[in-house]
Design an enzyme around this catalytic site. Structure first.
Site, mmCIF file in Angstrom:
data_model
loop_
_atom_site.group_PDB
_atom_site.id
_atom_site.type_symbol
_atom_site.label_atom_id
_atom_site.label_comp_id
_atom_site.label_asym_id
_atom_site.label_seq_id
_atom_site.Cartn_x
_atom_site.Cartn_y
_atom_site.Cartn_z
ATOM 1 N NE ARG A 72 73.685 -9.577 34.391
ATOM 2 C CZ ARG A 72 72.502 -9.151 33.978
ATOM 3 N NH1 ARG A 72 71.746 -8.419 34.773
ATOM 4 N NH2 ARG A 72 72.071 -9.415 32.776
ATOM 5 C CD GLU A 109 75.517 -6.286 20.470
ATOM 6 O OE1 GLU A 109 75.182 -5.962 21.613
ATOM 7 O OE2 GLU A 109 75.865 -7.443 20.189
#
Length: 188
Positions: A72, A109
């Site tokens: 993006r 993560e």
């Protein structure tokens, strides 16, 4: 010491942009609140205001190129580079760029990822504005800043559309900025 973590956005711009960012609950998995920028991109007024703000910032910071981060970040950085009269350089996921590349891996993560930039993307000493859609944990932007430096460019600054302030990504980027400003247009 110079403050390198300035958040800048005029109130009217921040309100316009924020009003066009849609919350999508439980996407991409239960418990996540996704910030969807598609409505902002579809709105000519909001997208134009964002593009002008990014282009103005690139010029004010003396950038010679604008870097966009996959994916993006491309949508925001490329029109801003054009509007500022500057070149655009993509930083992509591993294996997406031809030729020789600099590569940087970083931890997520849920695992790790690798980003790349072409070795000849910058002339030595070029000033680069890095643009992305969101600052979350700082891993992607941090790896990108390291790539910009490794490729021989100087960091003019970083501007992100929105910062998820509760994730402390800003603090994790402090060591990567080398005195360049980190700016956000909307903080969540």
């Amino acid at each position: 010491m110079k403050d390198t973590t300035v958040t800048t956005a005029d109130t009217a711009l921040a309100e316009l942009l924020n009003s066009r960012i849609r919350d999508v609950r439980d996407y991409p998995k239960p418990g996540v609140l996704f910030k969807d920028i598609a409505p902002l991109l579809a709105d000519a007024e909001a997208f134009g205001a964002l593009t002008r703000a990014l282009a103005d910032r690139a010029k004010e910071l003396g950038a010679t190129k604008v870097v966009g981060l996959e994916a993006r970040g491309f949508v925001l950085a490329a029109p801003a580079a054009f509007a500022a009269g500057l070149g655009f350089v993509p930083i992509r996921k591993q294996g997406k760029l031809p030729g020789e590349v600099f590569r940087r891996s970083y931890e997520l993560e849920y695992g790790s990822a690798t980003l790349e930039v072409q070795c000849d993307a910058f002339a030595p000493g070029e000033r680069v504005l890095v643009v992305d859609d969101v600052l979350a944990t700082g891993g992607t932007i941090g790896a990108s800043l390291d790539l910009v430096k490794e490729a021989g460019a100087e960091l003019a600054g970083v501007v992100v559309l929105m910062e998820l302030g509760f994730l402390d990504g800003r603090e994790r980027l402090a060591g990567h900025l080398d005195g360049a400003p980190l700016e956000t247009l909307v903080t969540v």
